[in-house]
Design an enzyme around this catalytic site. Sequence first.
Site, short mmCIF file in Angstrom:
data_model
loop_
_atom_site.label_atom_id
_atom_site.label_comp_id
_atom_site.label_asym_id
_atom_site.label_seq_id
_atom_site.Cartn_x
_atom_site.Cartn_y
_atom_site.Cartn_z
N SER A 192 0.81 -1.23 0.00
CA SER A 192 0.00 0.00 0.00
C SER A 192 0.84 1.27 0.00
O SER A 192 0.34 2.34 -0.35
CB SER A 192 -0.94 0.02 1.21
OG SER A 192 -0.20 -0.06 2.41
N HIS B 208 0.31 4.99 7.15
CA HIS B 208 0.98 5.52 5.96
C HIS B 208 1.47 6.95 6.15
O HIS B 208 0.77 7.77 6.73
CB HIS B 208 0.02 5.48 4.77
CG HIS B 208 -0.50 4.11 4.50
ND1 HIS B 208 -1.71 3.67 4.99
CD2 HIS B 208 0.04 3.07 3.84
CE1 HIS B 208 -1.90 2.40 4.62
NE2 HIS B 208 -0.84 2.01 3.92
N ASP C 54 -2.34 8.51 7.94
CA ASP C 54 -3.31 7.70 8.69
C ASP C 54 -2.54 6.85 9.70
O ASP C 54 -1.40 7.18 10.03
CB ASP C 54 -4.21 6.88 7.74
CG ASP C 54 -3.43 5.85 6.92
OD1 ASP C 54 -2.26 5.57 7.25
OD2 ASP C 54 -4.01 5.33 5.94
#
Length: 332
Positions: A7, A300, A297
């Site tokens: 991600s 990340h 977040d």
Amino acid sequence: MFVFGDSLVDNGNNNKLFSIAKANYFPYGIDFYQGPSGRFSNGKTAVDMWGEMLGLPYLPTFVQSESNVSTVLRGVNYASAAGGVLDETGLLVGGRFSLSQQVMNFKSNMNDLRNEMGPNNLTQYLAKSIALIVLGSNDYLNNYLQPKYYNSSHNYTPQDYADHLLNHYSRQILALHSVGLRKFFLAGLGPLGCAPYYLAQNRTPPGQCVSSVNEIVGLFNVGLKSLVDQLNGNHTGAIFLYGNAYGAIGDMINNPSTYGFQVTNEGCCGIGRNKGKGICFPFSRPCANRDQYIFWDAFHPTQAVNAIFAQRTFSGPTSYCYPINIQQMALK
Ligand SMILES: *[C@@H]1O[C@H](CO)[C@@H](O)[C@H](O)[C@H]1NC(C)=O
Ligand SMILES: *[C@@H]1O[C@H](CO)[C@@H](O)[C@H](O)[C@H]1NC(C)=O
Ligand SMILES: *[C@@H]1O[C@H](CO)[C@@H](O)[C@H](O)[C@H]1NC(C)=O
Ligand SMILES: *[C@@H]1O[C@H](CO)[C@@H](O)[C@H](O)[C@H]1NC(C)=O
């Protein structure tokens, strides 16, 4: 430029998968020109920045490239949120492309391209291309550090697990090498123990990180750097780089004001202690001063952090990109 990863660099490969690891909704992409795209960031990822520095356009996802071979010519991004070096990593999160699946997807694209341009041209094209690999975080987050759901921490000591991961990792890198790639950048893991998720879970006091988590991921980094030495020694005509994400992001967390950061221990978007519980929910309201946050977040980094990391590894000293930097590799 061919990208393999999770991600941290996914640009939308998970959007159509049956998965809870998706970021194709607001406020993800709030600072991105296309808005939400599947990037797990407020704006650009490090891959977007490396592409800009290399003068390449934004890459298509594998999913987009699959149906149109002409898009493959400038590169493809195979990265998939929740994916890991090990196939079973991220299983509970849902659909994802693990490293070995990403390598298969690359091979499938290259078969199409070989038919289009012929084997000799493909060899030349791949020898000039750059492979960027950003993987391993989920093998800890969504595997080793979740003993309730994954048995790896019962079966392996931290050192044995790092060796196990690197063993799988190096086999896939050699598979990419055998298709024809010759220039590799392998990103190490960032200080996961400083992510808001772990700070919240461990009720860590301000100014500290979860050192047990950082020590465990540090073993992977030491091994990855030594793997880079071995690969460079064993494969003349190819170059392998180690990107020190731990050092680069660790320095931003330890010396935030040097970089213009104000908040190091809280996500910009999220809920709960440290804004570290789960993900940034659809249509939740993020912080306004996003460039002053390390974390976007619970897991990340912000675009601001991605930009500094990309710059350091692109043209910085060997302490950030070893043994040479991405720019020097690109020019070879
Ligand atoms: C394939 O991709 C190229 C380049 O992005 C684009 O110009 C073209 O319209 C696409 N073709 C199809 C059939 O989608
Ligand atoms: C290979 O590249 C050369 C030079 O760019 C080109 O003339 C030739 O058509 C290419 N071959 C194929 C099969 O596309
Ligand atoms: C541990 O997990 C692996 C992979 O998911 C599985 O193959 C193995 O059977 C499990 N072992 C035990 C003792 O649960
Ligand atoms: C490099 O070569 C040495 C000696 O043949 C071998 O022991 C080692 O496993 C190789 N390492 C890699 C990563 O290929």
